[in-house]
Write an enzyme that holds these catalytic residues in place. Sequence first.
Site, PDB file in Angstrom:
ATOM      1  N   THR A   1       6.828   8.990  -5.927  1.00 54.59           N
ATOM      2  CA  THR A   1       5.508   8.416  -6.196  1.00 54.59           C
ATOM      3  C   THR A   1       4.785   8.280  -4.877  1.00 54.59           C
ATOM      4  OG1 THR A   1       4.283   6.422  -6.775  1.00 54.59           O
ATOM      5  CG2 THR A   1       6.609   6.122  -6.239  1.00 54.59           C
ATOM      6  N   GLY A   2       3.558   8.739  -4.847  1.00 52.97           N
ATOM      7  CA  GLY A   2       2.809   8.633  -3.611  1.00 52.97           C
ATOM      8  C   GLY A   2       1.655   9.602  -3.610  1.00 52.97           C
TER       9      GLY A   2
ATOM     10  N   THR B   1       2.002   5.747 -11.051  1.00 56.46           N
ATOM     11  CA  THR B   1       2.981   6.740 -11.501  1.00 56.46           C
ATOM     12  C   THR B   1       4.237   6.017 -11.950  1.00 56.46           C
ATOM     13  OG1 THR B   1       2.199   8.593 -10.205  1.00 56.46           O
ATOM     14  CG2 THR B   1       4.507   8.635 -10.734  1.00 56.46           C
TER      15      THR B   1
ATOM     16  N   ARG C   1      -7.271  18.916 -10.849  1.00 56.67           N
ATOM     17  CA  ARG C   1      -6.301  18.663  -9.780  1.00 56.67           C
ATOM     18  C   ARG C   1      -4.928  18.330 -10.376  1.00 56.67           C
ATOM     19  NH1 ARG C   1      -2.829  14.071  -8.347  1.00 56.67           N
ATOM     20  NH2 ARG C   1      -2.519  14.124  -6.114  1.00 56.67           N
ATOM     21  N   VAL C   2      -3.900  18.945  -9.854  1.00 52.27           N
ATOM     22  CA  VAL C   2      -2.537  18.627 -10.264  1.00 52.27           C
ATOM     23  C   VAL C   2      -1.769  18.181  -9.028  1.00 52.27           C
ATOM     24  CG1 VAL C   2      -0.401  19.534 -11.257  1.00 52.27           C
ATOM     25  CG2 VAL C   2      -2.601  20.291 -12.161  1.00 52.27           C
ATOM     26  N   GLY C   3      -1.074  17.072  -9.146  1.00 61.45           N
ATOM     27  CA  GLY C   3      -0.319  16.541  -8.008  1.00 61.45           C
ATOM     28  C   GLY C   3       1.137  16.965  -8.041  1.00 61.45           C
ATOM     29  N   ASP C   4       1.962  16.154  -7.422  1.00 58.26           N
ATOM     30  CA  ASP C   4       3.386  16.487  -7.303  1.00 58.26           C
ATOM     31  C   ASP C   4       4.188  16.157  -8.556  1.00 58.26           C
ATOM     32  OD1 ASP C   4       2.733  13.742  -6.615  1.00 58.26           O
ATOM     33  OD2 ASP C   4       4.884  13.501  -6.255  1.00 58.26           O
TER      34      ASP C   4
ATOM     35  N   GLY D   1       0.110  12.659  -3.752  1.00 54.49           N
ATOM     36  CA  GLY D   1       0.736  13.868  -4.271  1.00 54.49           C
ATOM     37  C   GLY D   1       0.590  15.099  -3.410  1.00 54.49           C
TER      38      GLY D   1
HETATM   39  N1  ASP Z   1       2.046  11.203  -6.988  1.00 54.99           N
HETATM   40  C1  ASP Z   1       0.986  10.961  -7.925  1.00 54.99           C
HETATM   41  C2  ASP Z   1      -0.049  12.041  -7.780  1.00 54.99           C
HETATM   42  O1  ASP Z   1      -0.365  12.409  -6.685  1.00 54.99           O
HETATM   43  C3  ASP Z   1       0.350   9.643  -7.767  1.00 54.99           C
HETATM   44  C4  ASP Z   1       1.280   8.469  -7.621  1.00 54.99           C
HETATM   45  O2  ASP Z   1       2.478   8.628  -7.435  1.00 54.99           O
HETATM   46  O3  ASP Z   1       0.804   7.337  -7.675  1.00 54.99           O
HETATM   47  O4  ASP Z   1      -0.588  12.485  -8.771  1.00 54.99           O
END
Ligand code: ASP
Length: 316
Positions: free
Chosen positions: A231-232, A181, A209-212, A234
């Site tokens: 970032t992490g 990210t 799928r949709v993350g944060d 999600g």
């Molecule tokens: N936060 C992102 C997600 O979950 C992934 C990432 O930050 O590496 O889509």
Amino acid sequence: MEQSPPAPKTALVIHGGAGVASRESVPLQDAIAIRQALDQALDAGNAVLQHGGSAIDAVTAAIVVLEESAWFNAGKGSVFDARGGHELDASLMEGHTRRAGAVASVSTVRNPILLARAVMEHSPHVMLAARGAEEFADTRPEIARVAPDWFDTPRRLAQLHEAQAYERADRAPAHGTYFGTCGAVALDVHGHLAAGTSTGGMTNKRYGRVGDSPVIGAGTYADARCAVSGTGWGEFYLRAVVAHDICARVAYRGDSLAKAADDVVNGEVVRLGGDGGAIAVDADGNIAMPYNSPGMFRGWIRPDASRGTAIFADGE
Ligand code: ASP
């Protein structure tokens, strides 16, 4: 003698993701190339700020550079989903106006951050997803399009195969489940803040799928005092509403930016069982870059013009 007013402050922080598994997972040559790419993104964002440009323009410029680099999980370097495709997410927000734009699950948009910006500026909406976002992109000639397989890269394919092998063995991948990210936060000479985030999501994610990252408040948030990009993992960032929680602590409780960012990333997220990092800047030019994974690709330029890039805690 009259004192001249203090020079206006600018600040810029970027990340290329907290999905760094270990020191061994980033060979020296890769680390050099990654830090060069981070420097290029800092240069792009800083050029905007040093010419009196807006924080939202600086954030956009920095993220486009990161999206164009195959090193980061956004744009060109996006990970594969479980079906062997790519679904990209991005969002950005301007603090003093609270304008925001976001796109989710796009697969033909070369720079999703530019489409998120177009949603903010040229639609009455904040977020467009999937086919609707693609059709909106069709109406915007400035948005570069690519075939979905333009995002295919051998490195990400190997990571997909590895993740699927672990899945078949019913084991969690040794390196964790996310790979990157990109994000940026900026303070401009007018005292305005902005934040943005762009991602390919998580390797082997389920289709749809949709993350944060594209969710305002979770992966990206900015108000008049504080701007954050996360970032992490999600799912945990969504549930902890990470970016907004950091800014809320600054706004409602008067926490320092550093304390707020640290308490959320290393407190709330970890308590829920998640991991990752965040970058943040406040209206005084303070910056914070907490993370709890082994490393986070990051770069910064402080108001005093000191700058740097780093991957690990020792500054390397
Ligand atoms: N936060 C992102 C997600 O979950 C992934 C990432 O930050 O590496 O889509």
